[in-house]
Design a protein around this motif. Structure first.
Motif, mmCIF file in Angstrom:
data_model
loop_
_atom_site.group_PDB
_atom_site.id
_atom_site.type_symbol
_atom_site.label_atom_id
_atom_site.label_comp_id
_atom_site.label_asym_id
_atom_site.label_seq_id
_atom_site.Cartn_x
_atom_site.Cartn_y
_atom_site.Cartn_z
ATOM 1 N N ASN A 54 0.857 -1.175 0.000
ATOM 2 C CA ASN A 54 0.000 0.000 0.000
ATOM 3 C C ASN A 54 0.897 1.230 0.000
ATOM 4 O O ASN A 54 1.330 1.674 1.062
ATOM 5 N N GLU A 55 1.180 1.764 -1.181
ATOM 6 C CA GLU A 55 2.115 2.885 -1.299
ATOM 7 C C GLU A 55 1.604 3.929 -2.285
ATOM 8 O O GLU A 55 0.716 3.663 -3.084
ATOM 9 N N ASN A 56 2.215 5.124 -2.232
ATOM 10 C CA ASN A 56 1.888 6.246 -3.118
ATOM 11 C C ASN A 56 3.132 6.675 -3.871
ATOM 12 O O ASN A 56 4.249 6.485 -3.393
ATOM 13 N N ASP A 57 2.933 7.331 -5.022
ATOM 14 C CA ASP A 57 4.045 7.892 -5.774
ATOM 15 C C ASP A 57 3.522 8.960 -6.730
ATOM 16 O O ASP A 57 2.311 9.062 -6.982
ATOM 17 N N PHE A 58 4.444 9.755 -7.278
ATOM 18 C CA PHE A 58 4.139 10.760 -8.278
ATOM 19 C C PHE A 58 3.535 10.081 -9.508
ATOM 20 O O PHE A 58 4.002 9.020 -9.929
ATOM 21 N N ALA A 59 2.512 10.685 -10.093
ATOM 22 C CA ALA A 59 1.851 10.125 -11.275
ATOM 23 C C ALA A 59 1.563 11.259 -12.262
ATOM 24 O O ALA A 59 1.453 12.430 -11.878
ATOM 25 N N GLY A 82 3.493 5.991 -11.676
ATOM 26 C CA GLY A 82 4.687 6.069 -10.847
ATOM 27 C C GLY A 82 5.323 4.709 -10.634
ATOM 28 O O GLY A 82 5.033 3.739 -11.325
ATOM 29 N N SER A 83 6.205 4.668 -9.644
ATOM 30 C CA SER A 83 6.885 3.428 -9.252
ATOM 31 C C SER A 83 6.933 3.356 -7.734
ATOM 32 O O SER A 83 7.997 3.446 -7.123
ATOM 33 N N PRO A 84 5.775 3.241 -7.088
ATOM 34 C CA PRO A 84 5.776 3.192 -5.629
ATOM 35 C C PRO A 84 6.548 1.977 -5.118
ATOM 36 O O PRO A 84 6.549 0.917 -5.753
ATOM 37 N N SER A 85 7.199 2.144 -3.971
ATOM 38 C CA SER A 85 7.982 1.047 -3.408
ATOM 39 C C SER A 85 7.964 1.103 -1.888
ATOM 40 O O SER A 85 7.689 2.144 -1.297
ATOM 41 N N ASP A 86 8.259 -0.036 -1.286
ATOM 42 C CA ASP A 86 8.480 -0.111 0.156
ATOM 43 C C ASP A 86 9.741 -0.942 0.369
ATOM 44 O O ASP A 86 10.464 -1.235 -0.591
ATOM 45 N N SER A 87 10.023 -1.337 1.578
ATOM 46 C CA SER A 87 11.272 -2.037 1.881
ATOM 47 C C SER A 87 11.360 -3.424 1.234
ATOM 48 O O SER A 87 12.445 -3.965 1.086
ATOM 49 N N ARG A 88 10.215 -3.979 0.828
ATOM 50 C CA ARG A 88 10.233 -5.336 0.270
ATOM 51 C C ARG A 88 10.048 -5.390 -1.238
ATOM 52 O O ARG A 88 10.294 -6.420 -1.852
#
Length: 177
Positions: A54-59, A82-88
């Motif tokens: 569950n992440e957000n990014d620029f679009a 965008g390319s949302p990411s988290d630690s995994r």
């Protein structure tokens, strides 16, 4: 009381019928918008196990359409979520969408809703594993547009049935030819 309600209804009908209210330029238009995308995906996969993203990014998006009247248009575009990411892991979704757009012009402001579909592709990298997925799914949105002749500024919220759910919040501009 009933007299006031009748007067209000007649006033609204007259307002919507006025040509000055339906001031939206007709014809071909192009636009661009920037904002943010919120992407949710969770589930269980044989390769990944249980996962929750569950992440957000620029679009951003580029789009064009044809305005048949102040009330109806058809619109198509390219969206980069965008390319949302988290630690995994991370996800990189994009797509091509097509909408029927219905609007209600209220002077220089137009409220609109849109319904259509999106062909999307998403590359997911999660815990070192890569998965590519695509599909043709539902797309819908609502927005508000402020028109200054052939130029308009718009803000909108769009829902894409990509992954579990994807929301895009943007502000942009259009020009009608």
């Amino acid at each position: 009381m009933m007299k006031h309600i009748t007067l209000l209804i007649l006033s609204l009908m007259f307002t919507f019928a006025c040509t000055s209210v339906q001031a939206k330029d007709e014809g071909l238009y192009f636009g661009a918008s920037v904002g943010s995308a919120s992407i949710e995906q969770s589930g269980s996969d044989a390769d990944l196990g249980d996962f929750d993203f569950n992440e957000n990014d620029f679009a951003w998006k580029l789009f064009g359409g044809y305005q048949f009247s102040g009330l109806l248009a058809i619109e198509a575009g390219y969206v980069d979520l965008g390319s949302p990411s988290d630690s995994r892991g991370s996800v990189d979704p994009y797509g091509l969408d097509v909408f029927a757009v219905a609007g209600i012009p209220l002077g220089p402001v137009r409220v609109f809703g849109k319904l259509g579909g999106i062909y999307w592709d998403a590359d997911l990298e999660y815990i070192g594993k890569n998965i590519s997925n695509d599909g043709l799914d539902l797309a819908a949105g609502i927005g508000l547009e402020f028109e200054l002749g052939s130029i308009a500024v718009r803000g909108e919220v769009e829902y894409f049935d990509i992954l579990d759910q994807t929301w895009m919040y943007t502000v942009g501009a259009t020009i009608t030819f």
